[in-house]
Structure formats: C-alpha cells, structure tokens
Design a protein around this motif. Structure first.
Motif, PDB file in Angstrom:
ATOM      1  N   GLU A   7       0.852  -1.188   0.000  1.00 13.46           N
ATOM      2  CA  GLU A   7       0.000   0.000   0.000  1.00 13.46           C
ATOM      3  C   GLU A   7       0.887   1.238   0.000  1.00 13.46           C
ATOM      4  O   GLU A   7       1.679   1.445   0.929  1.00 13.46           O
ATOM      5  CB  GLU A   7      -0.912  -0.020   1.239  1.00 13.46           C
ATOM      6  CG  GLU A   7      -1.424   1.336   1.708  1.00 13.46           C
ATOM      7  CD  GLU A   7      -2.251   2.097   0.681  1.00 13.46           C
ATOM      8  OE1 GLU A   7      -2.990   1.475  -0.098  1.00 13.46           O
ATOM      9  OE2 GLU A   7      -2.135   3.336   0.663  1.00 13.46           O
ATOM     10  N   SER A   9      -0.559   4.498  -1.439  1.00  9.81           N
ATOM     11  CA  SER A   9      -1.379   5.487  -2.152  1.00  9.81           C
ATOM     12  C   SER A   9      -1.243   6.903  -1.615  1.00  9.81           C
ATOM     13  O   SER A   9      -1.572   7.871  -2.282  1.00  9.81           O
ATOM     14  CB  SER A   9      -2.845   5.070  -2.126  1.00  9.81           C
ATOM     15  OG  SER A   9      -3.375   5.240  -0.834  1.00  9.81           O
ATOM     16  N   THR A  79      -1.573  -1.387  -4.412  1.00  5.58           N
ATOM     17  CA  THR A  79      -2.647  -0.409  -4.597  1.00  5.58           C
ATOM     18  C   THR A  79      -2.432   0.312  -5.924  1.00  5.58           C
ATOM     19  O   THR A  79      -1.364   0.877  -6.148  1.00  5.58           O
ATOM     20  CB  THR A  79      -2.651   0.622  -3.458  1.00  5.58           C
ATOM     21  OG1 THR A  79      -2.744  -0.074  -2.227  1.00  5.58           O
ATOM     22  CG2 THR A  79      -3.833   1.576  -3.591  1.00  5.58           C
ATOM     23  N   HIS A 110      -7.895  -1.808  -5.756  1.00 10.20           N
ATOM     24  CA  HIS A 110      -8.585  -0.546  -5.451  1.00 10.20           C
ATOM     25  C   HIS A 110      -8.439  -0.262  -3.958  1.00 10.20           C
ATOM     26  O   HIS A 110      -8.842  -1.085  -3.131  1.00 10.20           O
ATOM     27  CB  HIS A 110     -10.059  -0.677  -5.840  1.00 10.20           C
ATOM     28  CG  HIS A 110     -10.805   0.619  -5.877  1.00 10.20           C
ATOM     29  ND1 HIS A 110     -11.034   1.377  -4.754  1.00 10.20           N
ATOM     30  CD2 HIS A 110     -11.373   1.293  -6.899  1.00 10.20           C
ATOM     31  CE1 HIS A 110     -11.716   2.457  -5.091  1.00 10.20           C
ATOM     32  NE2 HIS A 110     -11.933   2.431  -6.393  1.00 10.20           N
ATOM     33  N   HIS A 111      -7.870   0.918  -3.641  1.00 10.69           N
ATOM     34  CA  HIS A 111      -7.608   1.279  -2.247  1.00 10.69           C
ATOM     35  C   HIS A 111      -8.875   1.203  -1.373  1.00 10.69           C
ATOM     36  O   HIS A 111      -8.824   0.736  -0.226  1.00 10.69           O
ATOM     37  CB  HIS A 111      -7.026   2.701  -2.225  1.00 10.69           C
ATOM     38  CG  HIS A 111      -6.682   3.224  -0.874  1.00 10.69           C
ATOM     39  ND1 HIS A 111      -5.565   2.821  -0.170  1.00 10.69           N
ATOM     40  CD2 HIS A 111      -7.302   4.134  -0.083  1.00 10.69           C
ATOM     41  CE1 HIS A 111      -5.524   3.466   0.987  1.00 10.69           C
ATOM     42  NE2 HIS A 111      -6.564   4.270   1.072  1.00 10.69           N
ATOM     43  N   GLY A 114      -9.876  -2.215  -0.550  1.00 11.45           N
ATOM     44  CA  GLY A 114      -9.015  -2.645   0.552  1.00 11.45           C
ATOM     45  C   GLY A 114      -9.615  -2.216   1.886  1.00 11.45           C
ATOM     46  O   GLY A 114      -9.843  -3.043   2.778  1.00 11.45           O
ATOM     47  N   ASP A 305      -4.621   3.550   6.583  1.00  6.71           N
ATOM     48  CA  ASP A 305      -3.949   2.846   5.482  1.00  6.71           C
ATOM     49  C   ASP A 305      -2.971   1.773   5.968  1.00  6.71           C
ATOM     50  O   ASP A 305      -2.205   2.011   6.897  1.00  6.71           O
ATOM     51  CB  ASP A 305      -3.217   3.860   4.608  1.00  6.71           C
ATOM     52  CG  ASP A 305      -4.191   4.782   3.896  1.00  6.71           C
ATOM     53  OD1 ASP A 305      -5.406   4.489   3.915  1.00  6.71           O
ATOM     54  OD2 ASP A 305      -3.740   5.781   3.321  1.00  6.71           O
ATOM     55  N   ILE A 310      -4.725  -4.565   1.581  1.00  8.46           N
ATOM     56  CA  ILE A 310      -4.438  -4.713   0.150  1.00  8.46           C
ATOM     57  C   ILE A 310      -4.092  -6.174  -0.160  1.00  8.46           C
ATOM     58  O   ILE A 310      -4.559  -6.741  -1.163  1.00  8.46           O
ATOM     59  CB  ILE A 310      -3.289  -3.766  -0.283  1.00  8.46           C
ATOM     60  CG1 ILE A 310      -3.665  -2.303   0.009  1.00  8.46           C
ATOM     61  CG2 ILE A 310      -2.925  -3.954  -1.756  1.00  8.46           C
ATOM     62  CD1 ILE A 310      -4.972  -1.818  -0.624  1.00  8.46           C
TER      63      ILE A 310
END
Ligand code: ATP
Ligand code: MG
Ligand code: FE
Length: 345
Positions: A7, A9, A79, A110-111, A114, A305, A310
C-alpha cells in the motif's frame, strides 16, 4: 495462496503477507506523517520518494517476520488507485517488477476495496449482503455490498469527507495532522453540558448523501466568536471538539440506520480511518442493538492505510484468477462501482 500486499497510495508505506489458508502472516506500516508535518499536509513529491526508499526494506522485514523467502510468495497485490499518482507509481512499479522477477502474478487493487474488506481480517465477520460505511480522509460513502466487486453506491459526501472535516477542524484550533485522533482525544476533556451544538447536516431531509463543509464553517464561526470575546481557552476548545465529534458521529449514525432500513439489512461494516473513532463505534453498537443488527470493524491499525487490507483484497481476486498483466495502469480517480465482480471472472 500467499500474497504480498503493498500500500503506497498516500503517506503510509504498508506491507503485509496474507495467506488464504492461515490468515495474516506479517505486516508493517511506516508512516511519513513526521516528514509532512512542517508543511501542514501531504507533499506528493516527498511522499513518492519516501515510498521508493521504504518499500524494499519493509518487504524484507515482513518476509523475515513471516519466516519466508521471496520465492515462497504466490502473488503480489499493490494499490493501483485512487490516490497520489507518484505514490501509487512507486508501489506499483516495485510490485509489478518483483512479481515479474519471481514469475508470479501481480494485481492492482482498489484502495477503497481494501478499506472496505479490512474488517474481514478480524475474527468475527459479517455475511454478505451488508451495508458498508466508508469513512476516510478522502471518502464518505454508503455502499451496498452483495459480493466482492458487487458494490452499489447508496450515498456519498457532496463536499468534504468526514476525515477531512476532522483534519480541518483540528487545524483551526492548532492541532497537528491527522486531526481525527487529536479531536477525539481533546473531546474527552469536553463538557457535554457546555451548550455548544453544531448542525447534523442533511439529516432533516430524506436521502443518504452527506455534506460536511457547512459543519466545518459552523465550527470556525464558533471559534472566531470565542476568540473575539476572549473565551477561547483550553476548556472551550475541548467543548468545541466534543460538540464537533458528536455532530459528525450523529450524522453518520443517522445515515447508517437509514441505509440499513432502506436496504432491509441488519449488518453494517465501517471502514477507513474514521472507523477507528470510539464514539462512532460505540454509538453504532447502541443503535444497531436496538434493531437486532450488528456493526463490524477492523482493529485500529487496519482502519487507516495499511498493507494487510491490500493483501487481503488482492488475495480474494487473485484466488479467482484475476491479475493485471505486465503493463502498469494506475488511476488517481477510480469509482468503486467500476470494479468487476469476482463472479464474472
Ligand atoms: P482515502 O482512504 O479516502 O484515500 P486516506 O487514505 O488519507 O483517504 P485513511 O488513512 O483511511 O484516509 O484515514 C485517515 C483519516 O482518518 C484522517 O482524516 C484522520 O483524521 C481520520 N481518523 C483517524 N483516526 C480517527 C479517529 N479516531 N477519529 C476520527 N477520525 C480519525
Ligand atoms: Mg495517511
Ligand atoms: Fe485510505
């Protein structure tokens, strides 16, 4: 199937290994918050560079924690959106290249899928269909979930996201980013009888959309008035923080109940950074008990996050034979409803 999840993003490098047979094997999160603090927000270029620096060392640490070698991985999930382009590119490039070197499949995740599936990493899980409230720094959405990739948007914020509103309110009273946990901590010192009350936007009319920008203005107006009258002391700020948190939580709770009622469902998932908020969890538990329903959420570190969500979301799709091929495609903007159902593949 053992899936490495990456991850990158925004401003957290999150790395994890999820095993479809044995669950989560290891995970690490490195937060860049300190780097961005002096700028008052996330600086995209700094974020990308830091992901480049941190991703490979963290992958090694996670492999070591899981007691695995790279060649024991079966697939890699990274991600691929939505998020900051440079930051996404860092994780996608490393993930895709590593998968190529190991001759294993890679998948762009797709974040928000997740986030949505993160509560599935916990022991007690809902059965589909359910309603999901996605409440993060960039999103406030109510979604009906009938399966992986079967998402129907029921309502969303027309302006600021709930997390963004927390962050902006915190900034107004001099608290650092991210503001949600700061406001929540200060609110503990607030007096519920202070008489301060902020609006519950868009709850007096039907519909499942949200708006948090007016609430933010109401908060600012109250702070300015207190400053003018020289009564903006620590107690006033705590009272305002409590009134603000209560207004956001009440608004979210009202809409969740409405969404469940409209869909005839009794199970709710809350996900994204704001789902770590204890008042929100507590109020939803109370409200859902009244209708014999249940609310599900992830442990706090999997609300914001992280790589585990993910790896998990990727694993669900990779198990179904989905993968992303050799070309890299990342998307800064990407509606959840465009995702394919795993049934279709
Ligand atoms: P998105 O997922 O929409 O792209 P993001 O990744 O920046 O945005 P998350 O990491 O899911 O968002 O969540 C961060 C947000 O959660 C911040 O706005 C933060 O203030 C908020 N948040 C975190 N903990 C809490 C809390 N306890 N109470 C309220 N808000 C919180
Ligand atoms: Mg973040
Ligand atoms: Fe997020």
């Amino acid at each position: 199937m053992k899936v490495l999840g990456l991850e990158t993003s925004c401003d957290e490098t999150g790395i994890a290994i999820y095993d479809t047979e044995n669950g989560l094997l290891a995970h690490k999160i490195y937060s860049q918050i300190a780097q961005h603090a002096e700028y008052g927000g996330v600086v995209p270029e700094l974020a990308s560079r830091d992901h480049v620096r941190k991703t490979l060392p963290l992958i090694d640490e996670v492999l070591q924690e899981a007691g695995m070698a790279k060649n024991q991985l079966d697939a890699i999930a990274y991600t691929s959106g939505p998020g900051l382009v440079g930051a996404l590119m860092a994780g996608a490039t490393i993930g895709r290249s590593l998968a190529y070197a190991l001759s294993i499949p890679a998948l762009g995740v797709h974040h928000m899928e997740g986030h949505l599936l993160a509560p599935m990493l916990e022991e007690s899980q809902p059965e589909m269909p359910f309603v999901a409230l996605l409440v993060s720094g960039g999103h406030t959405q109510l979604v009906r979930v009938d399966g992986i990739g079967e998402y129907r948007l029921l309502g969303q914020s027309l302006d600021d996201a709930a997390g963004e509103a927390f962050d902006k309110a915190a900034k107004m009273i001099g608290l650092p980013y991210p503001g949600g946990p700061q406001i929540a901590a200060l609110a503990k010192q607030g007096n519920p009888q202070s008489g301060l009350k902020f609006p519950r936007p868009m709850t007096d009319r039907p519909g499942l959309d949200f708006s948090f920008s007016g609430l933010k203005t109401a908060f600012l107006t109250a702070i300015h008035a207190a400053l003018d009258e020289e009564r903006c002391d620590e107690q006033f700020k705590a009272d305002a923080a409590l009134a603000f948190e209560t207004a956001v939580v009440d608004t979210l709770v009202i809409k969740c109940r409405r969404a469940l009622e409209a869909e005839g469902l009794k199970q709710l998932i809350i996900a994204g950074g704001v789902s770590a908020n204890l008042r929100l969890r507590d109020q939803l538990e109370k409200q859902l008990r009244k209708i014999n329903g249940r609310v599900f959420y992830a442990r706090p570190e999997f609300c914001t996050d992280n790589g585990a969500m993910i790896a998990y979301a990727g694993a669900q799709r990779l198990m179904n034979g989905q993968s992303s091929g050799l070309s890299l495609s990342i998307r800064a903007r990407w509606p959840l409803s465009e995702l394919p159902s795993i049934k279709a593949s």
